[in-house]
Write an enzyme that holds these catalytic residues in place. Structure first.
Site, PDB file in Angstrom:
ATOM      1  N   GLU A  60      -6.863   4.446   7.943  1.00 40.63           N
ATOM      2  CA  GLU A  60      -6.708   5.873   7.636  1.00 40.63           C
ATOM      3  C   GLU A  60      -7.968   6.430   6.973  1.00 40.63           C
ATOM      4  O   GLU A  60      -8.315   7.593   7.168  1.00 40.63           O
ATOM      5  CB  GLU A  60      -5.458   6.082   6.755  1.00 40.63           C
ATOM      6  N   HIS A 112      -9.413   0.783   5.048  1.00 49.28           N
ATOM      7  CA  HIS A 112      -8.134   1.034   5.724  1.00 49.28           C
ATOM      8  C   HIS A 112      -8.382   1.979   6.904  1.00 49.28           C
ATOM      9  O   HIS A 112      -9.215   2.892   6.822  1.00 49.28           O
ATOM     10  CB  HIS A 112      -7.137   1.656   4.746  1.00 49.28           C
ATOM     11  N   GLU A 165      -5.415  -5.386  10.608  1.00 44.77           N
ATOM     12  CA  GLU A 165      -4.404  -4.346  10.778  1.00 44.77           C
ATOM     13  C   GLU A 165      -4.648  -3.606  12.083  1.00 44.77           C
ATOM     14  O   GLU A 165      -5.449  -2.648  12.116  1.00 44.77           O
ATOM     15  CB  GLU A 165      -4.485  -3.346   9.621  1.00 44.77           C
ATOM     16  N   GLY A 174       2.442   1.852  10.764  1.00 45.05           N
ATOM     17  CA  GLY A 174       3.396   2.946  10.618  1.00 45.05           C
ATOM     18  C   GLY A 174       4.084   3.349  11.903  1.00 45.05           C
ATOM     19  O   GLY A 174       4.711   4.406  11.962  1.00 45.05           O
ATOM     20  N   SER A 190       3.431  -2.550  10.375  1.00 43.58           N
ATOM     21  CA  SER A 190       4.886  -2.562  10.555  1.00 43.58           C
ATOM     22  C   SER A 190       5.514  -3.912  10.213  1.00 43.58           C
ATOM     23  O   SER A 190       6.453  -4.362  10.885  1.00 43.58           O
ATOM     24  CB  SER A 190       5.254  -2.119  11.969  1.00 43.58           C
ATOM     25  N   GLY A 215       2.726  -1.391   4.284  1.00 45.84           N
ATOM     26  CA  GLY A 215       2.777   0.036   3.996  1.00 45.84           C
ATOM     27  C   GLY A 215       4.206   0.484   3.725  1.00 45.84           C
ATOM     28  O   GLY A 215       4.712   0.368   2.607  1.00 45.84           O
ATOM     29  N   GLY A 216       4.876   0.962   4.753  1.00 42.37           N
ATOM     30  CA  GLY A 216       6.217   1.547   4.619  1.00 42.37           C
ATOM     31  C   GLY A 216       7.192   0.685   3.825  1.00 42.37           C
ATOM     32  O   GLY A 216       7.904   1.182   2.942  1.00 42.37           O
ATOM     33  N   ASN A 270       0.871  -1.178   0.000  1.00 43.65           N
ATOM     34  CA  ASN A 270       0.000   0.000   0.000  1.00 43.65           C
ATOM     35  C   ASN A 270       0.906   1.225   0.000  1.00 43.65           C
ATOM     36  O   ASN A 270       1.483   1.562   1.025  1.00 43.65           O
ATOM     37  CB  ASN A 270      -0.893  -0.029   1.252  1.00 43.65           C
ATOM     38  N   TRP A 271       0.999   1.849  -1.174  1.00 46.00           N
ATOM     39  CA  TRP A 271       1.900   3.010  -1.288  1.00 46.00           C
ATOM     40  C   TRP A 271       1.307   4.258  -0.628  1.00 46.00           C
ATOM     41  O   TRP A 271       1.999   5.261  -0.490  1.00 46.00           O
ATOM     42  CB  TRP A 271       2.179   3.308  -2.762  1.00 46.00           C
ATOM     43  N   LYS A 272       0.052   4.246  -0.275  1.00 47.06           N
ATOM     44  CA  LYS A 272      -0.623   5.421   0.309  1.00 47.06           C
ATOM     45  C   LYS A 272      -0.416   6.645  -0.597  1.00 47.06           C
ATOM     46  O   LYS A 272      -0.362   6.486  -1.809  1.00 47.06           O
ATOM     47  CB  LYS A 272      -0.130   5.675   1.733  1.00 47.06           C
TER      48      LYS A 272
END
Ligand code: PEP
Length: 253
Positions: free
Chosen positions: A98, A96, A168, A174, A214, A235-236, A9-11
């Site tokens: 967010e 998600h 999640e 993150g 993470s 993510g990251g 997930n590049w966000k």
């Protein structure tokens, strides 16, 4: 047989040139190094999707990070499931944390997004997870139950069988705080039991449940070795080709 999936997930990261460059590296590495049936997916910002599908050569699947709950219409700034499908997306992230937190997306809204995604032959990667407060006050099983009941358990067994779930924990996204393999397995087993109770054992056994929060090349192997964990939402670490592909390769035999 449930699918093993590692989805990045590049966000809201990477301009056009950066996205093409990172994705080209990922495709080449996955093509050269993957040795198994696991599916690699990248969920990218909209500006990238068309180009990534062209570059992917089917080696890496492409997904959006959201879709609107309506088929089309006057919804300025939004994107439809049909549009995602039309450029070759196969997946879409729905729910998600967010989106839940910053865009006030409710379980009921997410249920309608899931329906429209399925109607357009996209595979929803449907996210659930508790906040740190909910983990600490012990209400997390109830929270997850509510997210499942209102978000996806309204689907027929046939439709539910087409979705992928991602657990999640919000406190792990993150933050560098990963759920321990035991904590994650406990929740994944709980989710699978809920699916069995709602539908049946076959549906439960065939649902892929990913872990997200993470996840990195160092902790992926232990997490993915858990009996009810079928991959990850990343993510990251999906912003670094080497890290993402090493996570994908965790499933190599
Ligand atoms: C995510 O945003 O879905 C996620 C899991 O992020 P990170 O891997 O950076 O915790």
């Amino acid at each position: 047989m449930r699918r093993k999936i590692v989805a990045g997930n590049w966000k809201m990261n990477l301009d056009y040139t950066e996205g093409i460059s990172l994705f080209s590296e990922i495709v080449n590495m996955v093509r050269d190094e993957k040795n198994g049936n696991q599916i690699a997916v990248i969920c990218a910002p909209y500006i990238h999707l068309n180009s990534l599908v062209q570059l992917s050569a089917g080696v890496v699947k492409i997904g959006g990070q959201n879709c609107n709950q309506n088929e089309s219409g006057a919804f300025t700034g939004e994107i439809s499931a049909k549009m995602l499908k039309s450029v070759g997306c196969e997946y879409v992230i729905i729910g998600h944390s967010e989106r839940r937190q910053y865009f006030a997306e409710t379980d009921e809204l997410l249920a309608s997004k899931t329906v429209i995604a399925l109607q357009n032959n996209l595979t929803p990667l449907f996210c659930i997870g508790e906040t740190l407060t909910e983990r600490n006050d012990g209400s997390y099983f109830k929270v997850l139950e509510r997210q499942l009941d209102h978000g996806v358990f309204t689907l027929s067994a046939e439709d539910f069988s087409k979705i992928v779930l991602a657990y999640e924990p919000v406190w792990a996204i993150g933050t560098g705080l990963t759920a321990s393999p035991e904590q994650a397995q406990e929740i994944h087993a709980f989710i699978r039991t809920k699916i069995e109770n709602k539908y049946d054992i076959n549906v439960a056994n065939n649902t892929s449940i990913l872990y997200g929060g993470s996840c990195n090349p160092k902790n992926a192997a232990e997490l993915f070795a858990q009996k009810d964990i079928d991959g990850g939402l990343i993510g990251g670490a999906s912003l670094k080709s080497r890290d993402f592909v090493d996570i994908v390769k965790t499933f190599n035999s």
